[in-house]
Design a protein around this motif. Structure first.
Motif, PDB file in Angstrom:
ATOM      1  N   LEU A 266      29.422  94.731  41.187  1.00 30.25           N
ATOM      2  CA  LEU A 266      29.957  94.022  40.023  1.00 30.25           C
ATOM      3  C   LEU A 266      29.103  94.286  38.785  1.00 30.25           C
ATOM      4  O   LEU A 266      29.625  94.320  37.664  1.00 30.25           O
ATOM      5  N   LEU A 269      30.485  97.387  37.410  1.00 30.73           N
ATOM      6  CA  LEU A 269      31.796  97.178  36.793  1.00 30.73           C
ATOM      7  C   LEU A 269      31.684  96.424  35.472  1.00 30.73           C
ATOM      8  O   LEU A 269      32.555  96.543  34.605  1.00 30.73           O
ATOM      9  N   ALA A 270      30.624  95.619  35.325  1.00 32.80           N
ATOM     10  CA  ALA A 270      30.458  94.822  34.110  1.00 32.80           C
ATOM     11  C   ALA A 270      30.294  95.689  32.868  1.00 32.80           C
ATOM     12  O   ALA A 270      30.545  95.245  31.741  1.00 32.80           O
ATOM     13  N   ASP A 272      32.151  98.070  32.267  1.00 33.95           N
ATOM     14  CA  ASP A 272      33.524  98.407  31.881  1.00 33.95           C
ATOM     15  C   ASP A 272      34.041  97.341  30.923  1.00 33.95           C
ATOM     16  O   ASP A 272      34.004  96.153  31.224  1.00 33.95           O
ATOM     17  N   ASN A 274      36.827  96.484  30.404  1.00 35.19           N
ATOM     18  CA  ASN A 274      37.998  95.789  30.941  1.00 35.19           C
ATOM     19  C   ASN A 274      37.617  94.559  31.760  1.00 35.19           C
ATOM     20  O   ASN A 274      38.486  93.755  32.102  1.00 35.19           O
ATOM     21  N   LEU A 275      36.337  94.401  32.121  1.00 34.77           N
ATOM     22  CA  LEU A 275      35.888  93.264  32.910  1.00 34.77           C
ATOM     23  C   LEU A 275      35.178  92.255  32.014  1.00 34.77           C
ATOM     24  O   LEU A 275      34.213  92.593  31.336  1.00 34.77           O
ATOM     25  N   THR A 276      35.653  91.027  32.039  1.00 33.06           N
ATOM     26  CA  THR A 276      35.025  89.947  31.290  1.00 33.06           C
ATOM     27  C   THR A 276      34.370  88.990  32.262  1.00 33.06           C
ATOM     28  O   THR A 276      35.009  88.527  33.219  1.00 33.06           O
ATOM     29  N   SER A 440      34.536  93.620  44.378  1.00 31.74           N
ATOM     30  CA  SER A 440      34.569  94.874  43.607  1.00 31.74           C
ATOM     31  C   SER A 440      35.568  95.855  44.212  1.00 31.74           C
ATOM     32  O   SER A 440      36.234  96.615  43.486  1.00 31.74           O
ATOM     33  N   ILE A 443      38.974  94.916  43.002  1.00 32.48           N
ATOM     34  CA  ILE A 443      39.161  95.351  41.618  1.00 32.48           C
ATOM     35  C   ILE A 443      39.402  96.856  41.547  1.00 32.48           C
ATOM     36  O   ILE A 443      40.305  97.337  40.839  1.00 32.48           O
ATOM     37  N   SER A 447      42.697  98.630  40.152  1.00 37.14           N
ATOM     38  CA  SER A 447      42.658  99.511  38.975  1.00 37.14           C
ATOM     39  C   SER A 447      43.144 100.927  39.302  1.00 37.14           C
ATOM     40  O   SER A 447      43.686 101.619  38.446  1.00 37.14           O
ATOM     41  N   LEU A 491      35.626  85.843  36.831  1.00 34.43           N
ATOM     42  CA  LEU A 491      35.692  87.220  36.343  1.00 34.43           C
ATOM     43  C   LEU A 491      37.144  87.615  36.095  1.00 34.43           C
ATOM     44  O   LEU A 491      38.024  87.325  36.918  1.00 34.43           O
ATOM     45  N   TRP A 493      39.472  90.999  35.153  1.00 35.74           N
ATOM     46  CA  TRP A 493      39.662  92.425  34.881  1.00 35.74           C
ATOM     47  C   TRP A 493      41.071  92.606  34.336  1.00 35.74           C
ATOM     48  O   TRP A 493      42.050  92.210  34.967  1.00 35.74           O
TER      49      TRP A 493
END
Length: 584
Positions: A266, A269-270, A272, A274-276, A440, A443, A447, A491, A493
């Motif tokens: 994660l 991915l953070a 990215d 697109n991930l909040t 993850s 996600i 995606s 989280l 995405w």
């Protein structure tokens, strides 16, 4: 003249003969329980209970020693037939047979049952069952009558019955101060590891919980639809995903600043856009069922019974034209989980993956990945998928495979912890690291389909694993709350196409204080849905969002609610703060 003992009144107990009898009766429950124990699937309790419950079958053969072999053969035949069910189930799934399995069996149609049989039947399984049967017959040939003195038979029989039935009731009703119904339920749970009670008790509990669920479903079906429902997203195909975690506090996640590396995937991915990562979300209650009654409905701490009187999130999405899915690795049909199963039955398709009899069993969340990918491939133009994980639920050591045994020493753990506490602390952090892999992976798989939509992950509640105060708290206790019990990851995405069609600065909203009790408003907003009950002020991602008191506690108890933000940072909470009567 020498004294001779009468065959009916021996002076010595034939302990070897008694041992063979006990081994024969125990065999039908003990083999499966031993396999579960030594495979690491479950703990010692089932193995222990199966042994003690097997002593009950000594009663008829000790009372009527002349008919020992015949009585043992009849009892053994029943136990053998019943045991084949649980043993076969373990051989196929490496799980313990339970009432949840019965539920899934009855939910499956004949064609599905035939597919399962053809898929899992194998020569190896058949040979294993034949060998198991052969050993049972061999044990029966070693059985011989064990004749006690006539005046001893009834006291021994009464003692065995008392130890297995009367004493457990006494402990539950007197020591544990439970009422008769609750005591009976606990005693039945103790009997479940032994055959044939595994089937008898399981079926009885299944019928009881099924009736409860059907009543709730009938009540839900009678609710009126949401008024003035509008979808600003139009008819564009889309897939929306809600991932519900379990028992994971963000205070043990590196993603949220924790000192241990528990979220490597994660973390990556953070980066990215697109991930909040929302930083300040809390849960209203520290218990799964009570939380779900708010997360998945219009219920909240001030109106806890709305889950019974207004449509649920699943009803909303179906009314909006979505095909709905529920994929769960939670237990399916238990007294506590009937509400979850009721929620799942409000969707179009359900996949139940966890049929373990108790939570203290190895059941890894990666099992949700194949059915999740299948749901993503479904041709329905509008899909809403709920994935419910087992997450980091206690007992933590059962939540991850051996390959995720990453934290094994004191490094990064509070210095005040004992060796045993450090072990538990490491179990939890390993479970969090494995949960990172699962979330993850969901996600990434989502995606990879280039979807139009979003995936939202949050945990139902947190867990205090020696994290607060004097580092002496473990688990959850609504009567003595601490912050880790309520601080949850949140989280979001969002796919590029969905963000382009629904532009908003999510990163600017990431620090807003929010309660997951109002999740249905946030999900509605994200999905572009509005209706009479929708309140934009309760949506975390709306421009009209308004900060409000985040109530936690038991809404059914007088003075049971208090504000989360009044909790001390590192000590247990004081007595709950009183709120207005309309909020209780």
């Amino acid at each position: 003249m020498a004294n001779t003992a009468s065959p009916s009144t021996p002076k010595r107990v034939d302990w070897a003969g008694l041992g063979w009898l006990l081994l024969f009766f125990w065999y039908f429950s003990g083999v499966t329980q031993a396999l579960l124990l030594f495979s690491g699937t479950t703990g010692f309790a089932g193995f222990r209970d199966a042994f003690f419950l097997s002593t009950l079958w000594l009663v008829p053969v000790l009372l009527l020693p002349r008919f020992t072999r015949t009585t043992a053969a009849v009892i053994g035949l029943v136990l053998w037939a019943a045991s084949l069910v649980g043993l076969s189930y373990f051989g196929i799934y490496r799980q313990e047979f339970s009432q949840s399995v019965i539920f899934v069996m009855f939910e499956s149609n004949t064609a599905e049952a035939g597919e399962y049989f053809s898929q899992y039947f194998s020569v190896g399984l058949m040979l294993g069952l034949l060998a198991y049967t052969a050993v049972a017959v061999l044990l029966w040939t070693r059985i011989r009558p064990v004749t006690l003195r006539l005046r001893s038979r009834i006291p021994v029989a009464v003692l065995l019955l008392a130890l297995n039935l009367v004493l457990p009731f006494y402990k539950q009703m007197v020591t544990q101060e439970r009422n008769f119904a609750d005591a009976a339920e606990k005693v039945q749970q103790r009997m479940e590891p032994a055959v044939p009670w595994q089937l008898v008790v399981g079926y009885r509990q299944y019928r009881q919980q099924l009736d409860n669920m059907q009543n709730l479903l009938a009540q839900n079906a009678a609710l009126p639809p949401l008024q003035n429902l509008q979808d600003s997203s139009g008819q564009a195909p889309r897939t929306l995903v809600l991932v519900l975690g379990e028992s994971t506090t963000r205070e043990h996640m590196h993603l949220y600043g924790y000192n241990r590396d528990t979220t490597p995937n994660l973390d990556a991915l953070a980066a990215d856009k697109n991930l909040t990562v929302f930083q300040n979300v809390v849960t209203p209650r520290p218990y799964t069922i009570e939380v779900m009654q708010q997360i998945l409905t219009f219920g909240d701490e001030e109106h806890p019974d709305r889950f019974l009187t207004e449509p649920s999130l699943m009803n909303l999405m179906k009314q909006a034209g979505y095909k709905t899915f529920w994929i769960t690795n939670q237990q399916t049909m238990t007294k506590r989980n009937t509400m979850l199963t009721t929620f799942s039955q409000q969707t179009d398709e359900q996949v139940y993956l966890n049929n373990q009899r108790n939570q203290n069993a190895s059941q890894y969340d990666e099992v949700v990945l194949p059915p999740f990918e299948k749901a993503l491939q479904d041709p329905a133009p509008k899909k809403f998928i709920i994935v419910h994980l087992l997450g980091t639920h206690m007992d933590y050591r059962y939540r991850y495979p051996d390959t995720y045994q990453h934290f094994t020493d004191r490094q990064g753990a509070p210095a005040a912890l004992s060796d045993d506490q450090v072990e538990t602390y490491n179990f939890y952090d390993n479970a969090v690291r494995y949960n990172d892999f699962v979330v993850s992976s969901l996600i990434k798989r989502y995606s990879a389909t280039t979807p139009n939509g979003f995936l939202l992950y949050l945990s139902d509640h947190g867990e205090d694993v020696y994290s607060s105060g004097n580092h002496d708290r473990l688990g959850r206790n609504e009567g003595a709350p601490t912050r880790p019990m309520y601080t949850v990851p949140f989280l979001l995405w969002t796919s590029p196409s969905w963000q382009a069609a629904h532009p908003r600065d999510l990163q600017a909203m990431a620090k807003r204080p929010y309660s997951s009790a109002h999740l249905i408003h946030t999900l509605s907003d994200l999905a572009g849905l509005s209706y009479a009950q929708y309140e934009p002020a309760k949506s975390l991602v709306n421009a009209q969002f308004t900060e409000a008191t985040r109530w936690i506690g038991d809404p059914y108890r007088k003075d049971g609610l208090h504000a989360f933000d009044l909790l001390p940072q590192d000590t247990p909470a004081p007595a709950p703060q009183q709120v207005a009567s309309s909020q209780q």
